[in-house]
Design a protein around this motif. Sequence first.
Motif, mmCIF file in Angstrom:
data_model
loop_
_atom_site.group_PDB
_atom_site.id
_atom_site.type_symbol
_atom_site.label_atom_id
_atom_site.label_comp_id
_atom_site.label_asym_id
_atom_site.label_seq_id
_atom_site.Cartn_x
_atom_site.Cartn_y
_atom_site.Cartn_z
ATOM 1 N N ASN A 104 0.803 -1.224 0.000
ATOM 2 C CA ASN A 104 0.000 0.000 0.000
ATOM 3 C C ASN A 104 0.839 1.279 0.000
ATOM 4 O O ASN A 104 0.624 2.161 -0.837
ATOM 5 C CB ASN A 104 -0.960 -0.017 1.182
ATOM 6 N N PRO A 105 1.809 1.448 0.925
ATOM 7 C CA PRO A 105 2.570 2.698 0.910
ATOM 8 C C PRO A 105 3.398 2.879 -0.360
ATOM 9 O O PRO A 105 3.551 4.001 -0.849
ATOM 10 C CB PRO A 105 3.459 2.605 2.160
ATOM 11 N N LEU A 106 3.937 1.782 -0.911
ATOM 12 C CA LEU A 106 4.699 1.904 -2.151
ATOM 13 C C LEU A 106 3.781 2.307 -3.302
ATOM 14 O O LEU A 106 4.141 3.153 -4.141
ATOM 15 C CB LEU A 106 5.410 0.585 -2.461
ATOM 16 N N TRP A 107 2.591 1.742 -3.355
ATOM 17 C CA TRP A 107 1.638 2.105 -4.408
ATOM 18 C C TRP A 107 1.247 3.581 -4.301
ATOM 19 O O TRP A 107 1.148 4.280 -5.314
ATOM 20 C CB TRP A 107 0.413 1.211 -4.320
ATOM 21 N N ASN A 108 1.059 4.073 -3.078
ATOM 22 C CA ASN A 108 0.726 5.484 -2.912
ATOM 23 C C ASN A 108 1.861 6.382 -3.394
ATOM 24 O O ASN A 108 1.626 7.454 -3.970
ATOM 25 C CB ASN A 108 0.411 5.785 -1.445
ATOM 26 N N MET A 109 3.111 5.965 -3.173
ATOM 27 C CA MET A 109 4.252 6.729 -3.684
ATOM 28 C C MET A 109 4.274 6.716 -5.210
ATOM 29 O O MET A 109 4.545 7.735 -5.861
ATOM 30 C CB MET A 109 5.560 6.143 -3.147
ATOM 31 N N ILE A 110 3.995 5.553 -5.792
ATOM 32 C CA ILE A 110 3.980 5.433 -7.256
ATOM 33 C C ILE A 110 2.937 6.365 -7.851
ATOM 34 O O ILE A 110 3.195 7.074 -8.836
ATOM 35 C CB ILE A 110 3.717 3.973 -7.663
ATOM 36 N N GLN B 280 8.287 -0.008 -12.385
ATOM 37 C CA GLN B 280 8.245 0.881 -13.555
ATOM 38 C C GLN B 280 6.951 0.699 -14.336
ATOM 39 O O GLN B 280 6.342 1.681 -14.787
ATOM 40 C CB GLN B 280 9.437 0.612 -14.466
ATOM 41 N N ASP B 281 6.507 -0.552 -14.495
ATOM 42 C CA ASP B 281 5.247 -0.802 -15.201
ATOM 43 C C ASP B 281 4.075 -0.148 -14.471
ATOM 44 O O ASP B 281 3.186 0.442 -15.105
ATOM 45 C CB ASP B 281 5.003 -2.309 -15.332
ATOM 46 N N TYR B 282 4.069 -0.258 -13.140
ATOM 47 C CA TYR B 282 2.991 0.371 -12.378
ATOM 48 C C TYR B 282 3.050 1.897 -12.496
ATOM 49 O O TYR B 282 2.008 2.563 -12.526
ATOM 50 C CB TYR B 282 3.049 -0.057 -10.916
ATOM 51 N N CYS B 283 4.254 2.461 -12.550
ATOM 52 C CA CYS B 283 4.386 3.903 -12.775
ATOM 53 C C CYS B 283 3.756 4.291 -14.113
ATOM 54 O O CYS B 283 3.113 5.340 -14.228
ATOM 55 C CB CYS B 283 5.851 4.321 -12.758
ATOM 56 N N ASP B 284 3.941 3.443 -15.119
ATOM 57 C CA ASP B 284 3.421 3.737 -16.454
ATOM 58 C C ASP B 284 1.902 3.750 -16.495
ATOM 59 O O ASP B 284 1.303 4.523 -17.244
ATOM 60 C CB ASP B 284 3.932 2.699 -17.466
ATOM 61 N N ILE B 285 1.266 2.882 -15.702
ATOM 62 C CA ILE B 285 -0.185 2.722 -15.830
ATOM 63 C C ILE B 285 -0.961 3.282 -14.646
ATOM 64 O O ILE B 285 -2.195 3.212 -14.639
ATOM 65 C CB ILE B 285 -0.560 1.234 -16.011
ATOM 66 N N PRO C 296 7.519 15.248 -9.132
ATOM 67 C CA PRO C 296 7.914 14.323 -8.072
ATOM 68 C C PRO C 296 8.567 13.061 -8.629
ATOM 69 O O PRO C 296 8.072 12.457 -9.586
ATOM 70 C CB PRO C 296 6.593 14.005 -7.369
ATOM 71 N N MET C 297 9.695 12.690 -8.021
ATOM 72 C CA MET C 297 10.493 11.563 -8.509
ATOM 73 C C MET C 297 10.582 10.487 -7.431
ATOM 74 O O MET C 297 11.033 10.745 -6.314
ATOM 75 C CB MET C 297 11.891 12.040 -8.885
ATOM 76 N N LEU C 298 10.140 9.298 -7.747
ATOM 77 C CA LEU C 298 10.214 8.159 -6.828
ATOM 78 C C LEU C 298 11.592 7.502 -6.922
ATOM 79 O O LEU C 298 12.082 7.229 -8.014
ATOM 80 C CB LEU C 298 9.134 7.135 -7.193
ATOM 81 N N ARG C 299 12.217 7.278 -5.785
ATOM 82 C CA ARG C 299 13.462 6.519 -5.743
ATOM 83 C C ARG C 299 13.224 5.253 -4.930
ATOM 84 O O ARG C 299 12.699 5.309 -3.811
ATOM 85 C CB ARG C 299 14.603 7.319 -5.127
ATOM 86 N N VAL C 300 13.628 4.123 -5.479
ATOM 87 C CA VAL C 300 13.486 2.819 -4.820
ATOM 88 C C VAL C 300 14.859 2.157 -4.769
ATOM 89 O O VAL C 300 15.566 2.102 -5.784
ATOM 90 C CB VAL C 300 12.493 1.911 -5.576
#
Length: 266
Positions: free
Chosen positions: A135-141, A171-176, A228-232
């Motif tokens: 959940n928290p990672l998805w919210n960041m994405i 990356q795929d989730y970021c795209d969609i 905003p830029m996500l870093r993982v």
Amino acid sequence: MAVSEKTRKIIWCEAGGRCAICRAQVVTPGTDCDDPSVFGEEAHIVARSKGGPRAGLLDDASIDSHTNMVLLCSKHHKQIDDQPGHFTADRLCEIKAKHAAWMRSLGETTPGRLKLVPDPEFPQPRILKLITRGNPLWNMIKSSVTFEYALPDGLPEEDEDLILEFLDAVQDYCDIAAELHSVRENRDAEKGLQSYLSKLDERNFLVGAFVRHMLLIDGSGQEGTPWPMLRVEVQPASHATITDGSGRPYPDEPPSAGTPDEKQSA
């Protein structure tokens, strides 16, 4: 086939973060308690679906190409789809070309105008948030425009393959992310991320992430566009330093993927 991250970057950079029709910036500033709001949308000139506006004019391989995409605000995206008789494919290509030419003309007086700089309105993160749930990672994405990552060298092939598969999924989730609207779609995305986090935890890897608030500026003196830029990062648990929210080393064992992620990973 989803629009790739590279294609999205090309669309946004060519458009300068502005709607090709009204030329308004398509990201609002953040507040003291909320992230910026993105209302820019990567619109298809020729629709992906067979019944969509201007459909049937391209082969499937070209549908999600940057040449078939134009950046619009949400208002004008709806307008072009509601009024395909006026906004033909040729007209939209002309609008896109004129907007790109206008953006290039700004650069003639300010070479190298497009660049990312830290947003002074936000403190820049220095500590990664330890991610143990989807959940928290998805919210960041969902709150990010772009994505960067880091992983260790010298890993066994099996471990590296898993980490690369996880990062490709991010990356795929970021795209969609912008295309997933229903609660079920969002929940499925969280579960997909959770599955990878659990597998990484089983192999004693920790995942850390933060969102860095950046501005896309064009050198024209106008206000920059929030970007905003996500870093993982993925690191072996034995190499990571677990801290509390203030950055002090935490003495206990790092949490597993099944526990709340209140601690930080340096």
